[in-house]
Design a protein around this motif. Structure first.
Motif: not given
Length: 308
Positions: A153-159, A170-176
């Motif tokens: 869910k976080l990937r959908t909103g923060l990716t 992409r997760d690293e760039m989005a802070g995940l």
């Protein structure tokens, strides 16, 4: 055959579990666009767990290298530790991406419960290193099962914008990064390995140590509840956002307005921690909500979060 201390921890916290998990998929979007204009709410909530992960992971490393730890504990804890499971550094990187410098470290003045829990971790683990079984089990097993769902869910909103880079990048760039593990198995191999180590080491624990670990597990849940309440009280505009979302999604709010003023990321935390967290939260804060099904219930809303 000796019961795994992990199973005992699950059993001790199971009574806190309620049907609140059915609300998660309805409240989760509140912490993500378009219901928020940025990722500040998620980042604010997750930043309060960096001092916790840092405290017990640092203690684990210290005991392993110490010559003054209780006899035999060094070897036991060395087996318990899996460096690739450790999360503090990954969480620190995420927070540096998500929050400006002045907001990255929760103020002890404004968050005394968090500060008290951090001190408790340091003092308790210094004298009773076997309590690390409670901390590693609760905070690492939490990242699987429900944690996988939350990550999606976080990937959908923060990716970050979709590029030719890998999902991990992409997760690293989005802070995940916090939700990802090194290796092709994305942590599933680590989970299996860790649970096997806990099971094998359980026979080395005395009855008194097992009781200490179970009691500490309950204390962790209580402390987390107090920390969540503390952070919730500092977040502005939470009631309005929650009320608007409730109208849009036919969610029935309780009669007492205080319950509706809890921030949406509280409900996210039900998926971060294994058993009992939201039940304890409900009991201590008075949150009691029910949902009118709309276009059919989503089966994932009742997914279990206990470590399997």
């Amino acid at each position: 055959m000796t019961t795994s201390i992990g199973d005992e921890i699950n059993a001790a916290t199971r009574s806190y579990h309620t049907t609140l998990n059915q609300l998660i998929l309805q409240f989760l979007p509140l912490s993500l666009p378009p219901h928020t204009s940025n990722n500040h709410l998620y980042a604010l909530g997750i930043s309060h767990f960096l001092p916790i992960y840092s405290a017990f992971e640092s203690s684990l490393r210290t005991h392993i290298s110490s010559k003054t730890s209780p006899s035999g504990s060094n070897d036991t804890l060395e087996v318990l530790r899996l460096p690739r499971l450790e999360r503090a550094e990954a969480l620190k990187r995420d927070i540096e991406i998500l929050l400006p410098p002045l907001h990255r470290v929760p103020s002890p003045i404004h968050h005394p419960r968090l500060e008290a829990f951090k001190r408790h971790i340091q003092l308790s683990l210094a004298s009773k290193p076997h309590l690390l079984f409670a901390y590693t089990w609760i905070f690492y097993m939490a990242l699987f099962s429900g944690g996988r769902y939350l990550r999606s869910k976080l990937r959908t909103g923060l990716t970050a914008p979709n590029t030719s880079k890998s999902q991990r990048h992409r997760d690293e760039m989005a802070g995940l990064s916090f939700w990802n593990f090194p290796g092709d198995a994305d942590g599933e191999d680590l989970k299996i390995d860790y649970k096997a180590r806990v099971a094998s080491l359980s026979s080395e624990l005395t009855e008194e140590q097992r009781e200490d670990i179970v009691a500490e597990s309950v204390h962790i849940m209580n402390s987390l509840t107090e920390i969540v309440k503390e952070v919730a009280d500092t977040i502005p505009g939470r009631a309005t956002a929650l009320a608007e979302f409730s109208v849009e999604n036919n969610i029935i709010q309780p009669q007492e307005p205080v319950a509706s003023q809890r921030p949406p990321w509280i409900f996210i935390l039900r998926y971060i921690f294994p058993m009992g967290f939201m039940d304890l939260l409900s009991a201590t804060t008075g949150i009691a909500m029910s949902r009118v099904p709309r276009h059919g219930a989503v089966t994932a809303m009742s997914m279990p979060v206990e470590a399997k």
